[in-house]
Write an enzyme that holds these catalytic residues in place. Structure first.
Site, PDB file in Angstrom:
ATOM      1  N   SER A 105       0.804  -1.317   0.118  1.00 45.99           N
ATOM      2  CA  SER A 105       0.103   0.105  -0.010  1.00 45.99           C
ATOM      3  C   SER A 105       0.855   1.307  -0.096  1.00 45.99           C
ATOM      4  CB  SER A 105      -0.950   0.030   1.137  1.00 45.99           C
ATOM      5  OG  SER A 105      -1.451   1.328   1.404  1.00 45.99           O
ATOM      6  N   TYR A 155      -0.928  -0.071  10.483  1.00 47.04           N
ATOM      7  CA  TYR A 155      -1.070  -0.481   9.546  1.00 47.04           C
ATOM      8  C   TYR A 155      -0.211   0.082   8.366  1.00 47.04           C
ATOM      9  CZ  TYR A 155      -3.618  -0.973   4.997  1.00 47.04           C
ATOM     10  OH  TYR A 155      -3.915  -1.206   3.770  1.00 47.04           O
TER      11      TYR A 155
END
Lengths: 239, 476
Positions: free
Chosen positions: A134, A147
């Site tokens: 990501s 995250y």
């Protein structure tokens, strides 16, 4: 015809990848916890999609399942690790349970599958590993420390693997999507949101590139700049 | 596998990508290289414990998919490479199945013997060569390799060892059945006595198909070897042009020529260029234009320089033409190539083979090499030979031409079947189950099935080819 394993295929990018690759005539092993979703997927391409109920929180089951999938599909050419969670941590920013879930799925599950695939592909002297990272993993922004860190881990881990086994004929591709419209991002308002299908199409096309890819030129430029901002300045930015 | 017991689990330390010699397809499997019969039994046990099928592999010289099976346990027998006995008075050699044709000729030549039948390369091993029941350029007068075998040991799927001789009917099925019935582990074979390490070779160019077949007819009763090269780019009046060779063993004793060192091919050409690099040059020509030129140049030089001349050539140089350019298959990379050889009764051969070449030209998929040979029938179950001729072809495979190439092969297969012809599993990549059923006929198919259920009741012996041809089936 390629034989492709997709871990995390019940929704989002994983499910769309399964559809796209099955439609192209490849054999796809679709893995996820939610078996009813997988059955739906199989009903769309019954000749190409093989389905397996699997929870990445049980990494000890991976070696046997990999053997079974290889046997069922007459081999494995590509592994795509697409499982990932991003629970809402805004209410309880230091809640351990949420952070642990991200480590378990985004990191531990990834290692279990990707190591097993790397072992197999290195022995065979060919194969492709695709990890869905990501843009969140490019810098440590304030909103979601674990995250971001979990995706950052994946990027470094895949880079290391690439440096180890590219010379053995194995391609390792790191994908760094920006915001993609999936169940994971439901209800969040994010800039530059990309439909999941579009993201999956770009990934499918570039899966064998053996490099790091962003899903658009714009993201590539933005994150090139962000990556190179010194930490003491980055701290002051509201992003 | 050096004397240690095998672990029960599948170990990626044994996992490999495995290909046929043509490199046009591949499979991945666990490859074990047992060095003795007991170790083979261990591997069979390992396969059963893990619910995997077993693929037999020798030197990997079959061109297509006959020597691998995806996700199987592959038994590669090339480490069973001991020559067990050699009797120079009778010419009988006894060896393990991993012994190659090269090992054999090197062992027996100085005593005045040569393998009775050899392939165009010296690297196949006995087990693989008998699985395919290979032939050479002397098939019309000496038959297949299996016709010179006196005794074999064979392991069935349960690991039981049986000894078979040509007096046993099963011998004619184990030999030729491509490793689908049992594992040949030991072979006793009769070598052929020779006086010299050289052959007398006659070269004569053929201007068309008619001349090709006339040359074979002229020499078939009075030669020891015959082979002819065909230029598949020749069309019209030049269709079928090429260069014919016949060869004879020498009658006068010449002990000097029997020395091993007289046979070895030089590693340099023109005295300075390493042959190991030759494939890289060949690769530059490995396209239609390049090969049209190479074939033309070969024809022109053959029809002028060496035409109608008798010369001496060593047994190795004449027999193992394919070994002349090391790694020549790499010229076909990255897509690899398929070798395609079909066998047609003599009365139909000219019509079928000339039509095969026309079909190639219509599809713009000419074979880069065409080889014509003469054959005689035999009694083996999967016999490929007929009283007629075979035509062997090399087709380059690319991602783009693959589909068209298979279509062409199917058209050529149909011509062969209509003419009552046969196929050869060592060189097949394109047959379909119905082609095989028609080639073998119902009686042989039933015989194969009966033997399969006897020798391998659980159906563990299989190859990618046998699955493709419907000779074996994946367990559900």
């Amino acid at each position: 015809m390629e034989k492709i394993v997709i871990v995390g295929a019940s929704s989002g990018i994983g499910a769309d990848l399964a559809r796209i690759l099955a439609k192209e005539g490849h054999k796809v092993a679709a893995l996820a916890r939610r078996f009813d979703r997988l059955e739906e997927l199989r009903s769309e391409y019954p000749n190409n999609i093989f389905i397996y109920e699997h929870d990445v929180l049980q990494p000890e089951t991976v070696p046997d399942l990999m053997l079974q999938i290889g046997k069922d599909m007459d081999g494995i050419d590509t592994l795509i690790y697409s499982s990932g969670v991003m629970p809402d941590v805004s209410k309880d920013p230091y809640g351990f349970a949420n952070d642990k879930a991200m480590v378990d799925v985004n990191i531990t599950g990834a290692i279990a599958w990707i190591n097993e695939a790397a072992k197999r592909f290195e022995a065979a002297g060919r194969g492709t590993i695709v990890g869905i990272g990501s843009v969140a993993g490019v810098r440590g922004r304030g909103a979601q420390p674990v995250y971001n860190a979990s995706k950052g881990f994946l990027h470094i881990y895949l880079e290391s693997l690439r440096n180890r086994i590219a010379k053995k004929g194995v391609k390792v591709t790191t994908v760094k999507p920006g915001p993609v419209d999936t169940e994971m991002t439901k209800g969040l308002s994010m800039p530059m949101m990309m439909p999941s299908r579009t993201a999956a199409e770009i990934i499918a096309k570039n899966r064998h590139c053996g490099n790091e890819i962003y899903l658009s030129f714009k993201l590539k430029v933005i994150f090139f700049i962000l990556r190179n901002i010194p930490s003491f300045l980055f701290r002051r930015l509201k992003i | 596998m050096s004397g240690r017991s095998l672990p029960i689990e599948l170990d990626y330390g044994y996992f490999e990508t495995v290909q046929g010699y043509g490199q046009s397809t591949y499979g991945q499997s666990w490859v074990y290289r047992p060095a003795r019969v007991d170790e083979i039994r261990e591997v069979l046990q390992l396969a059963k414990q893990n619910g995997r099928r077993v693929c037999l592999r020798g030197s990997g010289r079959s061109y297509g998919d006959a020597n691998y099976l995806e996700e199987s346990i592959t038994i590669d027998i090339t480490r069973m490479d001991r020559i067990l006995s050699w009797d120079r008075t009778t010419g009988i050699l006894e060896a393990e199945a991993g012994v190659t044709i090269e090992d054999m000729w090197r062992h027996v030549l100085e005593d005045g013997y040569w393998p009775p039948v050899v392939t165009g390369t010296m690297y196949p091993c006995l087990g693989g060569a008998l699985g395919m029941n290979v032939h050479g350029k002397n098939n019309y007068c000496r038959g297949t390799l299996g016709e010179h075998v006196l005794e074999i040991d064979v392991l069935n799927a349960n690991g039981e060892l049986k000894t078979l001789t040509p007096r046993d009917e099963e011998f004619f099925a184990i030999v030729s059945s491509a490793g689908l019935l049992g594992i040949i582990t030991r072979v006793k074979i009769q070598m052929h006595a020779v006086n010299s390490g050289d052959l007398k070779v006659w070269a004569e160019s053929a201007d068309d198909w008619r001349e090709q077949f006339e040359l074979f007819e002229k020499f078939e009763h009075n030669s020891d070897y015959m082979v002819s090269w065909v230029d598949c780019f020749g069309r019209g009046a030049q269709a079928g042009r090429g260069l014919f060779h016949a060869a004879w063993y020498k009658e006068t004793l010449d002990p000097k020529s029997l020395k091993e060192e007289k046979q070895d091919l030089p590693s340099l050409i023109l005295g300075f260029f390493p042959k190991s690099m030759l494939w890289k040059i060949l690769k530059k020509f490995c396209n239609r234009t390049g090969m049209r030129f190479v074939n033309w140049a070969k024809y022109v030089s053959g029809s002028t320089l060496g035409n109608n001349k008798m010369h001496d050539q060593s047994l190795v140089a004449f027999s193992f033409l394919l070994d002349y350019v090391p790694d020549w298959r790499r010229a076909y990379e990255p897509g690899g190539f398929i070798q395609y050889q079909t066998f047609v009764p003599k009365e139909h051969a000219r019509r079928v083979f000339s039509r095969q070449v026309e079909l190639q030209q219509e599809a713009k998929l000419e074979s880069f090499l065409g080889v014509l040979k003469r054959h005689r029938p035999d009694n083996f179950l999967f016999s490929h030979a007929v009283d007629g001729y075979s035509f062997a072809l090399d087709f380059k495979v690319t991602q783009k031409n693959r589909e068209r190439l298979w279509k062409l092969a199917h058209q050529m297969n149909d011509l062969v079947l209509e003419a009552g012809g046969r196929f050869y599993l060592a060189k097949d990549s394109t047959l379909r189950p119905e082609d095989v059923a028609q080639w073998l006929g119902p009686e042989k198919m039933a015989r194969y099935k009966a033997l399969k259920s006897e020798w391998d009741p659980e159906g563990i012996f299989a190859t990618a080819q046998s699955d493709r041809l419907g000779l074996t089936h994946r367990p559900r």
